[in-house]
Motif scaffolding. Structure first.
Motif, PDB file in Angstrom:
ATOM      1  N   SER A 639       0.816  -1.216   0.000  1.00 47.63           N
ATOM      2  CA  SER A 639       0.000   0.000   0.000  1.00 47.63           C
ATOM      3  C   SER A 639       0.851   1.268   0.000  1.00 47.63           C
ATOM      4  O   SER A 639       0.346   2.339  -0.309  1.00 47.63           O
ATOM      5  N   PHE A 640       2.127   1.149   0.383  1.00 44.45           N
ATOM      6  CA  PHE A 640       3.033   2.294   0.288  1.00 44.45           C
ATOM      7  C   PHE A 640       4.439   1.781   0.030  1.00 44.45           C
ATOM      8  O   PHE A 640       4.764   0.617   0.296  1.00 44.45           O
ATOM      9  N   TRP A 641       5.289   2.670  -0.502  1.00 37.63           N
ATOM     10  CA  TRP A 641       6.621   2.281  -0.929  1.00 37.63           C
ATOM     11  C   TRP A 641       7.652   3.264  -0.393  1.00 37.63           C
ATOM     12  O   TRP A 641       7.377   4.461  -0.240  1.00 37.63           O
ATOM     13  N   MET A 642       8.831   2.757  -0.120  1.00 41.61           N
ATOM     14  CA  MET A 642       9.974   3.604   0.225  1.00 41.61           C
ATOM     15  C   MET A 642      10.811   3.825  -1.032  1.00 41.61           C
ATOM     16  O   MET A 642      11.107   2.875  -1.774  1.00 41.61           O
ATOM     17  N   ASP A 643      11.183   5.067  -1.279  1.00 43.24           N
ATOM     18  CA  ASP A 643      11.932   5.409  -2.488  1.00 43.24           C
ATOM     19  C   ASP A 643      13.315   4.782  -2.495  1.00 43.24           C
ATOM     20  O   ASP A 643      13.893   4.453  -1.453  1.00 43.24           O
ATOM     21  N   SER A 644      13.869   4.637  -3.683  1.00 46.11           N
ATOM     22  CA  SER A 644      15.258   4.210  -3.828  1.00 46.11           C
ATOM     23  C   SER A 644      16.184   5.294  -3.285  1.00 46.11           C
ATOM     24  O   SER A 644      15.796   6.460  -3.147  1.00 46.11           O
ATOM     25  N   TYR A 645      17.416   4.910  -2.963  1.00 43.71           N
ATOM     26  CA  TYR A 645      18.383   5.895  -2.484  1.00 43.71           C
ATOM     27  C   TYR A 645      19.802   5.452  -2.846  1.00 43.71           C
ATOM     28  O   TYR A 645      20.082   4.269  -3.061  1.00 43.71           O
ATOM     29  N   THR A 646      20.690   6.441  -2.928  1.00 47.13           N
ATOM     30  CA  THR A 646      22.114   6.213  -3.178  1.00 47.13           C
ATOM     31  C   THR A 646      22.907   6.978  -2.134  1.00 47.13           C
ATOM     32  O   THR A 646      22.689   8.176  -1.943  1.00 47.13           O
ATOM     33  N   LEU A 647      23.818   6.282  -1.451  1.00 47.37           N
ATOM     34  CA  LEU A 647      24.642   6.890  -0.417  1.00 47.37           C
ATOM     35  C   LEU A 647      26.113   6.761  -0.795  1.00 47.37           C
ATOM     36  O   LEU A 647      26.531   5.746  -1.348  1.00 47.37           O
ATOM     37  N   ALA A 648      26.885   7.785  -0.473  1.00 46.76           N
ATOM     38  CA  ALA A 648      28.323   7.774  -0.729  1.00 46.76           C
ATOM     39  C   ALA A 648      29.086   7.785   0.592  1.00 46.76           C
ATOM     40  O   ALA A 648      28.662   8.428   1.563  1.00 46.76           O
ATOM     41  N   ASP A 649      30.202   7.070   0.643  1.00 48.43           N
ATOM     42  CA  ASP A 649      31.061   6.994   1.822  1.00 48.43           C
ATOM     43  C   ASP A 649      32.514   7.169   1.381  1.00 48.43           C
ATOM     44  O   ASP A 649      32.876   6.857   0.240  1.00 48.43           O
ATOM     45  N   ALA A 650      33.365   7.645   2.291  1.00 46.46           N
ATOM     46  CA  ALA A 650      34.771   7.856   1.953  1.00 46.46           C
ATOM     47  C   ALA A 650      35.634   7.747   3.197  1.00 46.46           C
ATOM     48  O   ALA A 650      35.156   7.925   4.326  1.00 46.46           O
ATOM     49  N   PHE A 651      36.933   7.436   2.987  1.00 44.67           N
ATOM     50  CA  PHE A 651      37.877   7.436   4.097  1.00 44.67           C
ATOM     51  C   PHE A 651      39.263   7.814   3.588  1.00 44.67           C
ATOM     52  O   PHE A 651      39.580   7.683   2.396  1.00 44.67           O
ATOM     53  N   VAL A 652      40.096   8.293   4.499  1.00 43.10           N
ATOM     54  CA  VAL A 652      41.517   8.505   4.238  1.00 43.10           C
ATOM     55  C   VAL A 652      42.273   8.025   5.469  1.00 43.10           C
ATOM     56  O   VAL A 652      41.879   8.306   6.606  1.00 43.10           O
ATOM     57  N   ARG A 653      43.360   7.260   5.246  1.00 42.98           N
ATOM     58  CA  ARG A 653      44.147   6.739   6.357  1.00 42.98           C
ATOM     59  C   ARG A 653      45.622   7.079   6.150  1.00 42.98           C
ATOM     60  O   ARG A 653      46.148   6.964   5.037  1.00 42.98           O
ATOM     61  N   TRP A 654      46.259   7.462   7.224  1.00 42.37           N
ATOM     62  CA  TRP A 654      47.687   7.785   7.198  1.00 42.37           C
ATOM     63  C   TRP A 654      48.415   6.847   8.153  1.00 42.37           C
ATOM     64  O   TRP A 654      48.170   6.872   9.363  1.00 42.37           O
ATOM     65  N   ASP A 655      49.283   6.004   7.598  1.00 42.09           N
ATOM     66  CA  ASP A 655      50.165   5.168   8.404  1.00 42.09           C
ATOM     67  C   ASP A 655      51.434   5.964   8.665  1.00 42.09           C
ATOM     68  O   ASP A 655      52.259   6.159   7.765  1.00 42.09           O
ATOM     69  N   LEU A 656      51.583   6.424   9.891  1.00 42.51           N
ATOM     70  CA  LEU A 656      52.674   7.333  10.218  1.00 42.51           C
ATOM     71  C   LEU A 656      54.034   6.619  10.154  1.00 42.51           C
ATOM     72  O   LEU A 656      54.124   5.420  10.471  1.00 42.51           O
ATOM     73  N   PRO A 657      55.075   7.350   9.769  1.00 41.11           N
ATOM     74  CA  PRO A 657      56.413   6.749   9.681  1.00 41.11           C
ATOM     75  C   PRO A 657      57.095   6.674  11.039  1.00 41.11           C
ATOM     76  O   PRO A 657      58.102   7.348  11.300  1.00 41.11           O
ATOM     77  N   THR A 658      56.545   5.865  11.946  1.00 37.15           N
ATOM     78  CA  THR A 658      57.124   5.716  13.283  1.00 37.15           C
ATOM     79  C   THR A 658      57.954   4.443  13.349  1.00 37.15           C
ATOM     80  O   THR A 658      57.646   3.444  12.675  1.00 37.15           O
ATOM     81  N   GLN A 659      59.003   4.453  14.166  1.00 38.94           N
ATOM     82  CA  GLN A 659      59.909   3.325  14.298  1.00 38.94           C
ATOM     83  C   GLN A 659      59.407   2.362  15.375  1.00 38.94           C
ATOM     84  O   GLN A 659      59.179   2.750  16.512  1.00 38.94           O
ATOM     85  N   GLY A 660      59.233   1.083  14.988  1.00 35.88           N
ATOM     86  CA  GLY A 660      58.865   0.065  15.956  1.00 35.88           C
ATOM     87  C   GLY A 660      57.397   0.010  16.311  1.00 35.88           C
ATOM     88  O   GLY A 660      56.982  -0.841  17.098  1.00 35.88           O
ATOM     89  N   TYR A 661      56.593   0.913  15.788  1.00 36.81           N
ATOM     90  CA  TYR A 661      55.164   0.949  16.076  1.00 36.81           C
ATOM     91  C   TYR A 661      54.386   1.094  14.764  1.00 36.81           C
ATOM     92  O   TYR A 661      54.857   1.727  13.820  1.00 36.81           O
TER      93      TYR A 661
END
Length: 705
Positions: A639-661
């Motif tokens: 009797s009723f409908w939910m509309d279609s949808y499009t979602l966007a996601d993003a990430f950025v990661r920095w692996d730090l130049p640390t010694q031993g960790y």
């Protein structure tokens, strides 16, 4: 008044059972089970092996079924916090009624609910509402009927949440995150050997307190999960325990008017500040394995899960103009599962042909109990203006309903099962098996004079499975299967029980692995489910459970996961699923309708790139993508409908130049373009439509040493 549960952890469980996480594969003798998880898929979006389809580590290309995985790398890159969200990386799985945001609730190939017992923890059925968290290593999804290995199940498939395991390499990871809505989390994950012994330990602990994305509420938990593993020359044993003390909002979402979302604030809730769930979940898993010889090993498994919680709801009742009438409801719940199994697992050569065999005997008990149940009377105090909500007039639920309290349903199954992956030669694999199950079920409800016995039934079911795999080359595998499923009905008609719900499925597909780091899976399927039971309104105003019919789902699924070029990884999915009511004896006008919350089209595409920068700057990784969910009916009547949808996601990661960790900083943004969308309904009401979270950000820092 609905009150919190006693929050003392049951530490005695640590001493009451045999050990239970799978053993790590590091430097183990060849006779000991090899563990999946950390290693296979730990730094990739693809996973070549899994344990869900055959209860032992098996190449996915050798299985005559679709097996998908959401790896540890995927969960970490996109900072996935719940199982519903994790399934954006798997075709053919979408969200359904989450019970106000408190349950894992997933439709698999058109079928499923928040109470269908299709979520496993380390291969053991879970009674816990939310199953993905800090202890999760990766998730495996077995599509289609899975009753051969796991008993009473809906025909769409099972989702197995695989835990982090004790490792024999010492490491500790400390993590902290901040959430854009307010609050954050702190966690520790430490593992390693215990001195010079054959023991390894793991301890995962997390404290999280985050503000809810709508105008009030908090989501918080305190988790602690110790585990230990022992490895001998021929035997191995392990034990894991998880304790989670949690509280979360109970949010019924928004209302639809005239088939469309009401023109009101997207962030303002329509319930009360006391509308939440408070509880304690616990689980224990224990395993003991013994190598019987070069070809055979035995495994004894014990599993226990429990979710004890209280909830309070400002239940939407009617909408008159802008006035929403609500009723204060609530209750105390205790869901529990217990599982014991003895398996013989063999990799046997017979007449020059290889047989991967599993023979097992299991016993399982599922208990669902609702204690005191609160149903306040319908009064004007429950009225709220949806355009300008004012909170505090509706009191918390306090009136006990004698007829609906002390509701119990218990299902016990005992089964003998067998499966053989018979390698006829280098190209052909015949997969076949069967489960003979005996089940007993009873239910009752009510206090005092209102007590009423419910279903009390038992029966026997034989579940066959047959499949074939053809591998013309090292990179291509073609497969087909026929399988069945069953679930005893917990409904009754004036004391007369209904036949179990039964499913049957045909499936065919192709698995293509052009490289070890890239998988492509394409599948087509046809599933039918019969003996559906609905609660039908009678002319005298009472509701009566009646067997009403049959439904079908047909579809196509495509999954592409892994590395497509140097420093480039992809996750791509597409699913076409056509659900249809084939028969409804009580509402024939609904024949031909689509099933609620089941979209016809879904798709996703995520790309990750490892930037080629000078080593002294550290390592940088960026990823982004989008997911599409097509329109879905909101109820059985369409009797009723939910509309279609499009979602966007993003990430950025920095692996730090640390010694031993290993030190990392990571920023994740979900719903990048701040889209308003409606992922699911309760399946029956325009007054209970869930809203998806608007744009949120999470900043995470971690150090591993």
């Amino acid at each position: 008044m609905v009150k919190s549960l006693n929050r003392a952890p049951s530490w005695v469980l640590l001493c009451s059972v045999l050990p239970g996480l799978a053993i790590a594969a590091t430097e183990l003798p060849s006779s000991v089970i090899q563990a999946t998880g950390e290693g296979d898929g730990a730094d990739s979006y693809t996973q070549a092996r899994g344990e869900t389809a055959s209860k032992s580590a098996t190449q996915n290309r050798d299985e005559a079924q679709t097996v998908n995985a959401v790896t540890a790398r995927t969960l970490d890159d996109y900072q996935v916090k719940d199982l519903n969200d994790a399934m954006r990386f798997v075709s053919g799985v979408t969200q359904t009624n989450t019970l106000g945001g408190t349950k894992d609730a997933l439709i698999k190939r058109g079928f499923g609910s928040n109470d269908d017992n299709s979520i496993l923890r380390d291969g053991i059925r879970s009674a816990i509402g939310r199953n993905l968290g800090a202890t999760t290593d990766h998730v495996e999804v077995l599509k289609g009927p899975a009753s051969l290995m796991y008993g009473a199940l809906e025909p769409g498939g099972v989702i197995n949440v695989v835990s982090k395991q004790p490792q024999f390499t010492r490491s500790t990871t400390l993590s902290a995150s901040g959430f854009s809505e307010g609050g954050g989390s702190l966690s520790v994950d430490t593992t390693g050997p215990l001195g010079d012994t054959d023991l390894a330990y793991r301890l995962v602990a997390e404290r999280s307190h985050e503000d809810y994305w709508r105008n009030y509420g908090t989501d918080e938990h305190t988790l602690i999960a110790p585990s230990i593993a022992w490895v001998g020359e021929r035997a191995s044993a392990s034990l894991a325990y998880t304790y989670n003390d949690y509280a979360s909002p109970f949010d019924r979402g928004t209302v639809f008017v005239g088939g469309r979302p009401a023109d009101i604030s997207y962030r303002d809730r329509l319930d009360e500040r006391w509308a939440k769930t408070v509880g304690i979940s616990q689980s224990t898993t224990a395993k003991f394995e013994y190598q019987l010889g070069d070809a055979w090993r035995s495994r004894l498994t014990y599993g226990w899960t429990q979710d004890r919680y209280s909830l309070a709801i400002a239940q939407p009742n009617t909408l008159n103009g802008n006035t929403l009438r609500r009723i204060a409801n609530g209750g105390h719940y205790d869901y529990e599962s217990r599982y014991t199994a003895l398996d013989l697992i063999g990799d046997q050569q017979l007449f020059g042909q290889r047989h991967e065999i599993v023979v097992g005997l299991d016993n399982e008990s599922l208990d669902k109990y609702r204690g005191k149940t609160y149903r306040n009377v319908n009064t004007a105090a429950g009225n709220i203006d949806i355009r300008n909500p004012v909170y505090g007039r509706l009191a918390e639920p306090s009136t006990v309903s004698a007829t609906q309290s002390n509701a119990e349903n218990n299902l016990v199954t005992t089964s003998l099962y067998f499966k053989d992956n018979w390698h006829l030669n280098d190209r052909w694999i015949l997969v076949f098996g069967g489960r003979q199950a005996h089940w007993d079920q009873y239910s009752d409800q009510g206090l005092g004079r209102s007590y009423a016995p419910g279903a009390d039934s038992n029966g026997d079911e034989f579940i066959p499975f047959g499949g074939i795999v053809y591998q013309p080359s090292e990179t291509v595998a073609l497969y087909a299967n026929y399988s069945r499923s069953f679930v005893p009905n917990d409904a009754d008609d004036a004391g007369n029980s209904f036949k179990p719900t039964e499913g049957r499925s045909y499936e065919a597909g192709i698995k293509y692995t052009p490289t070890a780091a890239l998988n492509v899976n394409l599948a087509v399927y046809d599933i039918e489910k019969k003996n559906l039971v609905n609660s039908v309104l009678q002319s005298n105003g009472d509701s009566l459970d009646e067997a009403v019919g049959k439904a079908r789902s047909r579809g196509i699924e495509l999954d592409v996961t892994g590395e497509i070029a140097q420093n480039w990884s992809v996750i791509g999915t597409y699913a076409y699923s056509h659900t249809e009511v084939l028969k409804n004896a009580e509402a024939p006008e609904q024949e031909g309708n689509r099933l609620p919350n089941a979209p016809m089209h879904t798709a996703s595409l995520y790309l990750t790139h490892h930037l080629a920068l000078p080593a002294q700057t550290g390592r940088w990784h960026v990823g982004a993508g989008a997911r599409y969910v097509g329109e879905r009916p909101g109820d059985n009547a369409n009797s009723f409908w939910m509309d279609s949808y499009t979602l966007a996601d993003a990430f950025v990661r920095w692996d730090l130049p640390t010694q031993g960790y290993e030190t990392r900083l990571q920023l994740n943004i979900d719903n990048l373009f701040n889209k308003q969308y409606y992922p699911s309904t309760t399946g029956s009401s325009t007054l209970q439509v869930e809203e998806g979270a608007l744009r949120t950000a999470r900043l995470t820092a971690s150090v591993k040493f």
